[in-house]
Design a protein around this motif. Structure first.
Motif, mmCIF file in Angstrom:
data_model
loop_
_atom_site.group_PDB
_atom_site.id
_atom_site.type_symbol
_atom_site.label_atom_id
_atom_site.label_comp_id
_atom_site.label_asym_id
_atom_site.label_seq_id
_atom_site.Cartn_x
_atom_site.Cartn_y
_atom_site.Cartn_z
ATOM 1 N N ALA A 75 0.762 -1.501 0.462
ATOM 2 C CA ALA A 75 0.848 -0.454 0.058
ATOM 3 C C ALA A 75 0.698 0.858 -0.281
ATOM 4 O O ALA A 75 0.651 2.051 -0.741
ATOM 5 C CB ALA A 75 -0.797 -0.328 1.195
ATOM 6 N N THR A 76 1.902 1.142 1.092
ATOM 7 C CA THR A 76 2.442 2.380 1.202
ATOM 8 C C THR A 76 3.557 2.571 -0.498
ATOM 9 O O THR A 76 4.578 4.298 -0.492
ATOM 10 C CB THR A 76 3.938 2.325 2.519
ATOM 11 O OG1 THR A 76 4.741 1.132 2.166
ATOM 12 C CG2 THR A 76 2.850 1.671 3.490
ATOM 13 N N TRP A 97 -0.305 8.290 5.081
ATOM 14 C CA TRP A 97 -0.991 6.803 5.601
ATOM 15 C C TRP A 97 -1.050 6.524 6.963
ATOM 16 O O TRP A 97 0.276 7.209 7.375
ATOM 17 C CB TRP A 97 -1.600 6.148 4.715
ATOM 18 C CG TRP A 97 0.085 6.167 3.545
ATOM 19 C CD1 TRP A 97 0.793 6.090 4.767
ATOM 20 C CD2 TRP A 97 0.078 6.312 2.091
ATOM 21 N NE1 TRP A 97 1.651 5.302 3.052
ATOM 22 C CE2 TRP A 97 1.290 5.257 2.419
ATOM 23 C CE3 TRP A 97 -0.115 6.435 0.750
ATOM 24 C CZ2 TRP A 97 1.584 5.831 1.309
ATOM 25 C CZ3 TRP A 97 -0.704 6.772 0.083
ATOM 26 C CH2 TRP A 97 1.008 5.866 0.026
ATOM 27 N N LYS A 98 -1.407 6.001 7.423
ATOM 28 C CA LYS A 98 -1.763 5.306 9.648
ATOM 29 C C LYS A 98 -2.933 4.569 9.274
ATOM 30 O O LYS A 98 -3.976 4.469 8.547
ATOM 31 C CB LYS A 98 -1.418 6.367 10.041
ATOM 32 C CG LYS A 98 -1.134 5.635 11.279
ATOM 33 C CD LYS A 98 0.350 5.759 11.657
ATOM 34 C CE LYS A 98 1.109 6.680 11.635
ATOM 35 N NZ LYS A 98 1.444 7.311 12.136
ATOM 36 N N ALA A 127 -6.863 6.271 -1.825
ATOM 37 C CA ALA A 127 -7.071 6.302 -2.659
ATOM 38 C C ALA A 127 -5.824 4.675 -3.620
ATOM 39 O O ALA A 127 -6.309 3.298 -3.773
ATOM 40 C CB ALA A 127 -8.361 5.799 -3.596
ATOM 41 N N CYS A 128 -5.529 5.289 -4.279
ATOM 42 C CA CYS A 128 -4.196 4.317 -4.719
ATOM 43 C C CYS A 128 -3.483 3.177 -3.770
ATOM 44 O O CYS A 128 -3.369 2.151 -4.038
ATOM 45 C CB CYS A 128 -2.929 5.412 -5.003
ATOM 46 S SG CYS A 128 -3.365 6.511 -6.211
ATOM 47 N N ALA A 129 -3.334 3.658 -2.283
ATOM 48 C CA ALA A 129 -2.912 3.224 -1.258
ATOM 49 C C ALA A 129 -3.491 1.857 -0.993
ATOM 50 O O ALA A 129 -3.338 0.549 -1.388
ATOM 51 C CB ALA A 129 -2.339 3.181 -0.248
ATOM 52 N N LEU A 130 -4.899 2.124 -1.405
ATOM 53 C CA LEU A 130 -5.945 1.164 -0.596
ATOM 54 C C LEU A 130 -6.090 -0.141 -2.255
ATOM 55 O O LEU A 130 -6.011 -0.811 -1.306
ATOM 56 C CB LEU A 130 -7.143 1.462 0.064
ATOM 57 C CG LEU A 130 -6.973 2.174 1.078
ATOM 58 C CD1 LEU A 130 -8.571 2.663 1.747
ATOM 59 C CD2 LEU A 130 -6.019 1.373 2.328
ATOM 60 N N VAL A 137 -6.360 5.868 7.447
ATOM 61 C CA VAL A 137 -6.745 6.872 7.916
ATOM 62 C C VAL A 137 -5.399 7.905 7.312
ATOM 63 O O VAL A 137 -4.246 7.146 7.145
ATOM 64 C CB VAL A 137 -6.030 6.877 9.362
ATOM 65 C CG1 VAL A 137 -6.069 8.820 9.915
ATOM 66 C CG2 VAL A 137 -6.841 6.601 10.426
ATOM 67 N N MET A 138 -6.393 9.018 6.009
ATOM 68 C CA MET A 138 -5.272 10.116 5.848
ATOM 69 C C MET A 138 -4.637 11.304 6.613
ATOM 70 O O MET A 138 -5.481 11.775 7.296
ATOM 71 C CB MET A 138 -6.187 10.554 5.303
ATOM 72 C CG MET A 138 -5.353 11.346 3.450
ATOM 73 S SD MET A 138 -5.627 13.444 4.393
ATOM 74 C CE MET A 138 -6.958 13.819 4.459
#
Ligand SMILES: Cc1cc2nc3c(=O)[nH]c(=O)nc-3n(C[C@H](O)[C@H](O)[C@H](O)COP(=O)(O)O)c2cc1C
Length: 204
Positions: free
Chosen positions: A44-45, A56-57, A127-130, A108-109
């Motif tokens: 994701a990162t 992100w967190k 959204a890209c990360a998810l 969390v953003m």
């Protein structure tokens, strides 16, 4: 240019195979290894993000911690839902869904770029990360599903996750192994030709 480690056909197959797999279609008794969850989150990162803010967190809820998650979500649902819209069955579903999935990840953003990076771009990066996370889950044989109930923006839930004023929980990712015998869901998309406008002439 170094060769891609996967073919386009493999990438297309993975992308098109991913489906939203709801908690009731997961095996609640089959744990997901922390190492595997970590790899999904690491993928994701690797999502694109403007200014490398990495906004992100990921709060990973498993086991007993899911009860605290449920308590906070149910309390927030009661607080944010107008009386006319309140549904007992929804409240109940909030109480059962996190127990059907062995893993729930609150995503969390967190804004880190100051005013330089617009909020929408940090949300886009999320959204890209998810999507990276869900595609990786799919490749591992896991089911995943992005849930975004309005209660995520409620004060009680935000405080439960320690979300700062400028930050936002953009979703819960439910994760787990598909239950035995599950028929992989089908989905549809409009023909791609209806989504493309080719512009090739000088007056375009
Ligand atoms: C930002 C975002 C939020 C979503 N929130 C919900 C949700 O709250 N409830 C839900 O049932 N599905 C939610 N979904 C999943 C979509 O319903 C799902 O992607 C869509 O039905 C297409 O199905 P597929 O993922 O299997 O292709 C969300 C998807 C995205 C991208």
């Amino acid at each position: 240019m170094p060769e891609s480690p996967v073919t386009l056909a493999q990438a297309s197959a993975l992308i098109r195979h991913r489906r939203s797999i709801k908690p009731q279609d997961l095996d609640p008794a089959r744990e997901v290894d922390a190492e595997l969850i970590t790899e999904l989150i690491e993928n994701a990162t690797w999502a694109p993000n403007h200014g490398l803010t990495e906004p992100w967190k990921f709060h990973v809820f498993q086991g007993e911690a899911r009860h605290a998650l449920i308590a906070s979500m149910q309390q927030t649902y009661r607080e944010v839902t107008p009386a006319a819209e309140f549904r007992e069955d929804k409240l109940e579903k909030i109480g059962t869904n996190p127990l059907l999935a062995p893993v729930v990840i609150a995503c969390v953003m967190e804004r880190r770029g100051g005013a330089k990076i617009p909020e929408v771009e940090e949300i886009e990066a999320m959204a890209c990360a998810l999507q990276n996370l869900m595609l990786s889950a799919t490749a591992a044989g896991l089911g995943s599903y992005w849930s975004s109930p309005p209660l995520l923006d409620g004060a009680t839930f935000r405080s439960f996750l320690n979300v700062n004023a400028e930050d936002r929980c953009v979703g819960l990712i439910y994760l787990g192994w598909p239950r035995a015998g599950l028929n992989w869901p089908r989905s549809v998309r409009q023909p791609v030709a209806s989504k493309i406008i080719w512009r090739t002439t000088a007056d375009a």
